[in-house]
Enzyme design. Structure first.
Site, PDB file in Angstrom:
ATOM      1  N   LYS A  89     -96.472 -21.567  -3.042  1.00 22.26           N
ATOM      2  CA  LYS A  89     -97.446 -22.602  -4.096  1.00 22.26           C
ATOM      3  C   LYS A  89     -98.875 -22.683  -3.439  1.00 22.26           C
ATOM      4  O   LYS A  89     -99.010 -23.248  -4.479  1.00 22.26           O
ATOM      5  CB  LYS A  89     -97.019 -23.954  -2.372  1.00 22.26           C
ATOM      6  CG  LYS A  89     -95.969 -24.648  -2.587  1.00 22.26           C
ATOM      7  CD  LYS A  89     -95.346 -25.065  -3.251  1.00 22.26           C
ATOM      8  CE  LYS A  89     -93.964 -26.208  -3.476  1.00 22.26           C
ATOM      9  NZ  LYS A  89     -93.838 -26.967  -4.617  1.00 22.26           N
ATOM     10  N   GLU A 111    -100.031 -34.128  -2.739  1.00 23.22           N
ATOM     11  CA  GLU A 111     -98.250 -35.119  -2.494  1.00 23.22           C
ATOM     12  C   GLU A 111     -97.520 -33.831  -1.462  1.00 23.22           C
ATOM     13  O   GLU A 111     -98.161 -32.533  -2.006  1.00 23.22           O
ATOM     14  CB  GLU A 111     -97.920 -35.478  -2.972  1.00 23.22           C
ATOM     15  CG  GLU A 111     -96.448 -34.665  -3.930  1.00 23.22           C
ATOM     16  CD  GLU A 111     -96.810 -33.454  -4.430  1.00 23.22           C
ATOM     17  OE1 GLU A 111     -96.504 -32.644  -5.109  1.00 23.22           O
ATOM     18  OE2 GLU A 111     -98.328 -33.872  -5.514  1.00 23.22           O
ATOM     19  N   SER A 377     -88.712 -18.337  -1.853  1.00 24.67           N
ATOM     20  CA  SER A 377     -89.732 -18.702  -1.864  1.00 24.67           C
ATOM     21  C   SER A 377     -91.052 -19.445  -1.027  1.00 24.67           C
ATOM     22  O   SER A 377     -92.227 -19.351  -0.667  1.00 24.67           O
ATOM     23  CB  SER A 377     -89.427 -20.229  -2.762  1.00 24.67           C
ATOM     24  OG  SER A 377     -89.121 -20.396  -1.571  1.00 24.67           O
TER      25      SER A 377
END
Length: 397
Positions: A89, A111, A377
């Site tokens: 991210k 969010e 991830s």
């Protein structure tokens, strides 16, 4: 056929910008300027410098020897779990905070579901001295407490979403409401390849550093830059978009996307959008969406907060519909057991989201000479409490 976005923001039949009039100036400003800003030499220099010296890129492409032996093929793990903050991210939030700075914005909203995007946003806001508000569903606040505390330590305000299923979808609704009320000074850092154009394309471009590195690293290790398979989990799908990006037009590379089947695809507790969804509009774009006959959103469910979303990014809806991507649905139990397998064969504790990508190995057949890249991830620290509580159910002594 092209799998990239067109000038109107569509991937085939999916995408676009379906937005309230109040947001039109913001989205139009982004559309007009995002590519121009991203291609500026000074932007690229700052972005690449931060990825290297702050995020810790390039992340390793690790040959998983024992996992490879188990499945009779060559499995490589793209170690996004080793990024600063513990997931992919951060690649996107670094890019978007630099974009917000150049657009003259002074306040950031985001969010988050699993909390990794919230942490990554809070991190870059602290780095750049920005006010930060993160919207998070009440359910996710409870199951991802360590990430909530990390966001607060970094100076972010965490606002609970109390409507609907009180998860990622509802957090996104609240963030969009905030943006409508604060259109002038606020930039909304969307964490996945969802939302109105240009967000899906913009996020995919920032995450494309993943496949850019895979190509170089695989060439160094095997002499070939193209793997036979790239596997990634998909909720909204930013890690998958990044891992697939430089292979989209190369049909010799099989793209494997893994969704959350929850308690079972037909259990009523699932987030397997490509199986259960049909075209609809959510959060500003047309995509595949889990919905009732009269268009009401069906509440999604997954053990992993980051896959708990009723739709997928339009880039992935197009990959599914065109057949370019192959989609699998993995249950909670399968993901849990795959996580334990990775722990005990490679000494790596994965995020529950990433564990879904590992679990798909049980459903596939590979040749001994195949090169299989799995995008790992995120790391599993944030999910330890879930692992602990589910162990008795899924691994009885």
């Amino acid at each position: 056929m092209s799998y990239s976005v067109d000038k109107k923001g569509f991937y085939g039949n999916y995408g676009g910008a379906y937005i309230p009039e109040m947001l039109y100036p913001n989205v139009e400003e982004l559309c007009e300027k995002y590519l121009e800003i991203m291609n500026e030499e000074s932007f690229q220099k700052e972005f690449r410098s931060l990825l290297k010296d702050y995020v810790g890129r390039p992340t390793p492409l690790y040959f998983a020897k024992r996992l490879s032996e188990k499945y009779g093929t060559n499995i490589y793990l793209k170690r996004e779990d080793l990024c600063h903050t513990g997931a992919h991210k951060i690649n996107n939030t670094i890019g978007q905070i630099l974009l917000a700075k150049r657009l003259g914005k002074t306040r950031i909203i985001a969010e988050t579901g699993a909390g990794q995007h919230g942490v990554a946003t809070a991190t870059v806001c602290a780095l750049m001295g920005y006010k930060c508000v993160v919207y998070m569903g009440e359910v996710d606040i409870e199951r991802q407490k360590p990430n909530v505390e990390r966001m607060k330590m970094l100076g972010a305000e965490v606002r609970p979403a109390k409507s609907g299923s009180r998860t990622l979808k509802d957090a996104t609704n609240e963030a969009i409401r905030d943006w409508i009320n604060n259109p002038v000074d606020t930039h909304y850092i969307i964490g996945s390849v969802v939302g109105p154009h240009p967000y899906p394309d913009m996020v995919a471009r920032f995450q494309s550093v993943i496949s850019e590195e895979i190509k170089k690293q695989l060439k160094e290790q095997t002499g070939k830059e193209d793997p036979d398979y790239v596997i990634a989990c998909v909720g909204g799908g930013s890690n998958a978009a990044g891992a697939f990006y430089h292979y989209l037009e190369n049909e010799k590379v099989n793209l494997i996307a893994v969704e959350a089947a929850g308690l079972g695809v037909n259990s009523g507790h699932s987030a397997a959008t490509t199986v259960l969804g049909k075209p609809g509009i959510i959060h500003g774009s047309k995509t595949l969406l889990m919905q009732t006959e009269d268009g009401q959103i069906i509440e999604p469910y997954s053990i992993s907060a980051g896959l708990d979303y009723p739709g997928i990014g339009p880039i992935h809806a197009n990959l599914f519909e065109s057949g370019r991507g192959k989609f699998y649905a993995i249950t909670d139990k399968e993901a849990f057991l795959a996580a334990i397998l990775l722990c005990r064969t490679e000494g790596i504790i994965p995020a529950l989201e990433s564990a879904h990508a590992i679990a798909v190995l049980e459903h596939m057949k590979f040749k001994p000479e195949d090169n299989v890249v799995i995008n790992l991830s995120g790391r599993g620290d944030k999910d330890l409490q879930t692992y602990i509580t589910k162990k008795a159910e899924y691994m009885p002594e």
